[in-house]
Design a protein around this motif. Sequence first.
Motif, PDB file in Angstrom:
ATOM      1  N   ALA A 239     -14.374 -12.071  11.619  1.00 57.30           N
ATOM      2  CA  ALA A 239     -15.477 -11.539  11.010  1.00 57.30           C
ATOM      3  C   ALA A 239     -16.526 -13.256  11.695  1.00 57.30           C
ATOM      4  CB  ALA A 239     -15.226 -11.208   9.809  1.00 57.30           C
ATOM      5  N   VAL A 240     -15.504 -15.009  12.126  1.00 59.31           N
ATOM      6  CA  VAL A 240     -15.914 -15.642  12.271  1.00 59.31           C
ATOM      7  C   VAL A 240     -16.359 -15.979  12.945  1.00 59.31           C
ATOM      8  CG1 VAL A 240     -15.987 -18.408  12.548  1.00 59.31           C
ATOM      9  CG2 VAL A 240     -14.769 -17.023  10.582  1.00 59.31           C
ATOM     10  N   GLN A 241     -15.723 -15.045  13.811  1.00 57.36           N
ATOM     11  CA  GLN A 241     -16.539 -15.505  15.923  1.00 57.36           C
ATOM     12  C   GLN A 241     -17.952 -14.118  16.208  1.00 57.36           C
ATOM     13  OE1 GLN A 241     -12.859 -15.206  19.020  1.00 57.36           O
ATOM     14  NE2 GLN A 241     -11.854 -14.866  16.830  1.00 57.36           N
ATOM     15  N   GLN A 242     -17.279 -13.060  14.873  1.00 60.99           N
ATOM     16  CA  GLN A 242     -18.388 -11.949  15.105  1.00 60.99           C
ATOM     17  C   GLN A 242     -20.127 -13.135  14.515  1.00 60.99           C
ATOM     18  OE1 GLN A 242     -16.902  -8.769  12.471  1.00 60.99           O
ATOM     19  NE2 GLN A 242     -15.672  -8.024  14.646  1.00 60.99           N
ATOM     20  N   ARG A 243     -19.028 -13.446  13.888  1.00 57.37           N
ATOM     21  CA  ARG A 243     -20.760 -14.548  13.403  1.00 57.37           C
ATOM     22  C   ARG A 243     -21.334 -15.150  14.271  1.00 57.37           C
ATOM     23  NH1 ARG A 243     -19.430 -18.822   9.922  1.00 57.37           N
ATOM     24  NH2 ARG A 243     -18.921 -19.699  11.245  1.00 57.37           N
ATOM     25  N   ASP A 244     -20.489 -15.820  14.586  1.00 60.71           N
ATOM     26  CA  ASP A 244     -20.761 -17.193  15.923  1.00 60.71           C
ATOM     27  C   ASP A 244     -21.468 -15.565  16.625  1.00 60.71           C
ATOM     28  OD1 ASP A 244     -19.719 -18.597  14.529  1.00 60.71           O
ATOM     29  OD2 ASP A 244     -17.869 -18.612  15.283  1.00 60.71           O
ATOM     30  N   LEU A 245     -21.317 -14.967  17.214  1.00 57.25           N
ATOM     31  CA  LEU A 245     -21.562 -14.469  17.851  1.00 57.25           C
ATOM     32  C   LEU A 245     -23.273 -14.052  17.872  1.00 57.25           C
ATOM     33  CD1 LEU A 245     -21.506 -12.284  20.909  1.00 57.25           C
ATOM     34  CD2 LEU A 245     -20.579 -10.865  19.368  1.00 57.25           C
ATOM     35  N   ILE A 246     -23.221 -12.986  16.848  1.00 58.33           N
ATOM     36  CA  ILE A 246     -24.538 -13.077  15.593  1.00 58.33           C
ATOM     37  C   ILE A 246     -25.911 -14.060  16.082  1.00 58.33           C
ATOM     38  CG2 ILE A 246     -26.160 -12.621  13.627  1.00 58.33           C
ATOM     39  CD1 ILE A 246     -23.285 -10.821  13.233  1.00 58.33           C
ATOM     40  N   LEU A 247     -25.329 -15.470  15.517  1.00 57.79           N
ATOM     41  CA  LEU A 247     -25.930 -16.643  15.930  1.00 57.79           C
ATOM     42  C   LEU A 247     -25.981 -17.046  16.916  1.00 57.79           C
ATOM     43  CD1 LEU A 247     -24.044 -19.036  13.115  1.00 57.79           C
ATOM     44  CD2 LEU A 247     -25.927 -17.286  12.446  1.00 57.79           C
ATOM     45  N   VAL A 248     -25.225 -17.304  18.179  1.00 66.47           N
ATOM     46  CA  VAL A 248     -25.807 -17.174  19.376  1.00 66.47           C
ATOM     47  C   VAL A 248     -26.752 -16.046  20.250  1.00 66.47           C
ATOM     48  CG1 VAL A 248     -25.002 -17.044  21.765  1.00 66.47           C
ATOM     49  CG2 VAL A 248     -23.598 -18.419  20.346  1.00 66.47           C
ATOM     50  N   ALA A 249     -26.653 -14.796  19.413  1.00 74.30           N
ATOM     51  CA  ALA A 249     -27.918 -14.107  20.254  1.00 74.30           C
ATOM     52  C   ALA A 249     -29.250 -14.287  20.059  1.00 74.30           C
ATOM     53  CB  ALA A 249     -27.153 -12.522  20.254  1.00 74.30           C
ATOM     54  N   THR A 250     -29.106 -14.518  18.356  1.00 79.50           N
ATOM     55  CA  THR A 250     -30.703 -14.551  17.494  1.00 79.50           C
ATOM     56  C   THR A 250     -31.201 -16.253  18.231  1.00 79.50           C
ATOM     57  OG1 THR A 250     -29.694 -13.679  15.893  1.00 79.50           O
ATOM     58  CG2 THR A 250     -31.343 -15.031  15.646  1.00 79.50           C
ATOM     59  N   GLY A 251     -30.140 -16.589  17.925  1.00 77.15           N
ATOM     60  CA  GLY A 251     -30.530 -18.503  18.752  1.00 77.15           C
ATOM     61  C   GLY A 251     -31.278 -18.127  20.243  1.00 77.15           C
ATOM     62  N   LEU A 252     -30.471 -17.357  20.643  1.00 77.13           N
ATOM     63  CA  LEU A 252     -30.862 -16.962  22.297  1.00 77.13           C
ATOM     64  C   LEU A 252     -32.212 -16.342  22.723  1.00 77.13           C
ATOM     65  CD1 LEU A 252     -28.013 -16.730  24.305  1.00 77.13           C
ATOM     66  CD2 LEU A 252     -29.417 -18.712  24.754  1.00 77.13           C
ATOM     67  N   MET A 253     -32.441 -15.368  22.063  1.00 69.88           N
ATOM     68  CA  MET A 253     -33.696 -14.563  21.326  1.00 69.88           C
ATOM     69  C   MET A 253     -34.346 -15.795  20.735  1.00 69.88           C
ATOM     70  SD  MET A 253     -32.254 -11.052  20.598  1.00 69.88           S
ATOM     71  CE  MET A 253     -31.394 -11.381  19.389  1.00 69.88           C
ATOM     72  N   LEU A 254     -34.500 -15.792  19.810  1.00 71.78           N
ATOM     73  CA  LEU A 254     -35.674 -16.984  19.942  1.00 71.78           C
ATOM     74  C   LEU A 254     -36.388 -17.859  20.126  1.00 71.78           C
ATOM     75  CD1 LEU A 254     -34.015 -18.357  15.768  1.00 71.78           C
ATOM     76  CD2 LEU A 254     -36.112 -16.407  16.523  1.00 71.78           C
ATOM     77  N   LEU A 255     -35.711 -18.048  21.910  1.00 66.54           N
ATOM     78  CA  LEU A 255     -35.960 -19.299  22.184  1.00 66.54           C
ATOM     79  C   LEU A 255     -37.011 -18.446  23.228  1.00 66.54           C
ATOM     80  CD1 LEU A 255     -32.756 -20.618  24.538  1.00 66.54           C
ATOM     81  CD2 LEU A 255     -34.051 -21.370  23.207  1.00 66.54           C
ATOM     82  N   ILE A 256     -37.122 -16.901  23.397  1.00 63.24           N
ATOM     83  CA  ILE A 256     -38.544 -17.155  23.776  1.00 63.24           C
ATOM     84  C   ILE A 256     -39.730 -16.461  22.758  1.00 63.24           C
ATOM     85  CG2 ILE A 256     -39.585 -14.380  24.862  1.00 63.24           C
ATOM     86  CD1 ILE A 256     -37.764 -15.644  26.638  1.00 63.24           C
ATOM     87  N   ILE A 257     -39.125 -15.656  21.222  1.00 66.36           N
ATOM     88  CA  ILE A 257     -40.136 -15.469  20.200  1.00 66.36           C
ATOM     89  C   ILE A 257     -40.174 -15.975  20.097  1.00 66.36           C
ATOM     90  CG2 ILE A 257     -40.044 -14.789  17.785  1.00 66.36           C
ATOM     91  CD1 ILE A 257     -37.151 -12.856  18.932  1.00 66.36           C
ATOM     92  N   LEU A 258     -40.236 -17.524  19.011  1.00 63.09           N
ATOM     93  CA  LEU A 258     -41.013 -18.659  18.841  1.00 63.09           C
ATOM     94  C   LEU A 258     -42.194 -19.458  19.767  1.00 63.09           C
ATOM     95  CD1 LEU A 258     -38.097 -20.724  17.140  1.00 63.09           C
ATOM     96  CD2 LEU A 258     -39.465 -19.218  16.039  1.00 63.09           C
TER      97      LEU A 258
END
Length: 381
Positions: free
Chosen positions: A38-57
């Motif tokens: 579950a920790v690795q899955q959480r990290d994947l969510i954070l990485v994916a969200t961070g990469l998408m925020l590089l465009i969204i923000l």
Amino acid sequence: MLDRSTRSPRRRRLLAGLPLLLLGGCNMVVMNPAGDVAVQQRDLILVATGLMLLIILPVLALTGLFAWRYRASNQAAKYEPDWDHSTQLELVIWAIPLLIVIVLGAVTWVSTHVLDPYRPIERLGPGRTIAQNVRPLEVQVVALDWKWLFIYPEYGIATVNQLAAPVDRPIEFKLTSSTVMNAFYIPSLAGMIYAMPGMETKLHAVINKPGNYEGMSSNYSGAGYSGMRFRFYGMSDQGFDKWVAGVRAKSMPLTRANYLRLEKPTENVRPMHFGTVDPQLYKAAVNMCVRPGSMCMDHMMMIDAQGGGGKHSAEPRNGVGHAEGALEKQPEEKGAPGHWSKPREPTPPGAQQPGAQRNRDLTLNRMPPAATPGLRQSVRA
């Protein structure tokens, strides 16, 4: 009577705390799990969200900036009605999102294979490998209406709506369902996995912290779905051994007859313990042949793969895969009950099978006189 200057700061504090009050009912267990998967899955969510925020923000910021800079009242803004292209701007607009998509795709592809629920886990945590002599804890899970049945084949016990496992020991879940598709989910442990009737799915995970965690069904399965919850306990080795001994002390056995009673739909079921378990019960549940006299699906598929058992295979007394007896191949005798018919050889083009002409003549004779000549001609042909 409070004056306005006194009321305003208090009102501002209340308004500032309103979002926190609204978030008070949220459960952040997905972002604060206790199992390495579950920790690795959480990290994947954070990485994916961070990469998408590089465009969204930047897009959101530039939208506000352009709206403010080129507002109608700003006479100082440069007006260029004939401008239509900028190579530098096109490179920025397309290159950065393309790089982000490539990185996001690579991270997702790798994580999808590493976190495959069917793949045994390779570590207990960051920098912690699994010892070679550690045997995974096997738990057989059956989704019933509307409760969860957990069987521990290594210990010969079973529970309903209560699950336990020792800390830092790999767990191998084998899951099926008795009636409809369901979904097994312990947010603190690992991701969701479906349980389907007549099939077996798998999930590998590990719990790293002792505690009392919530498990649930995350797929709607009927009227009692909302109460289909259970508790998962992460324990020390000594605590788990004590828990197993307590379950073994229960006198109630999980026989096939008790399973059929348990299978009936019930809601909001309290935890139950079974001190002994029929060792073949889970296999029968997967193959949907717990009820006496029913044919197991694996036997049925084997019969079909070998050409079929004929109409006699539907009779329980012939023992072709029924729960009462083992699968036995009957002698190759024509007309014998339970005879295994071989696939018929294909008829060569132009050749006629014996008796075919006789069958056609009988068909023509049985036709009423009013039958159209065209129909009789097609049968004769």
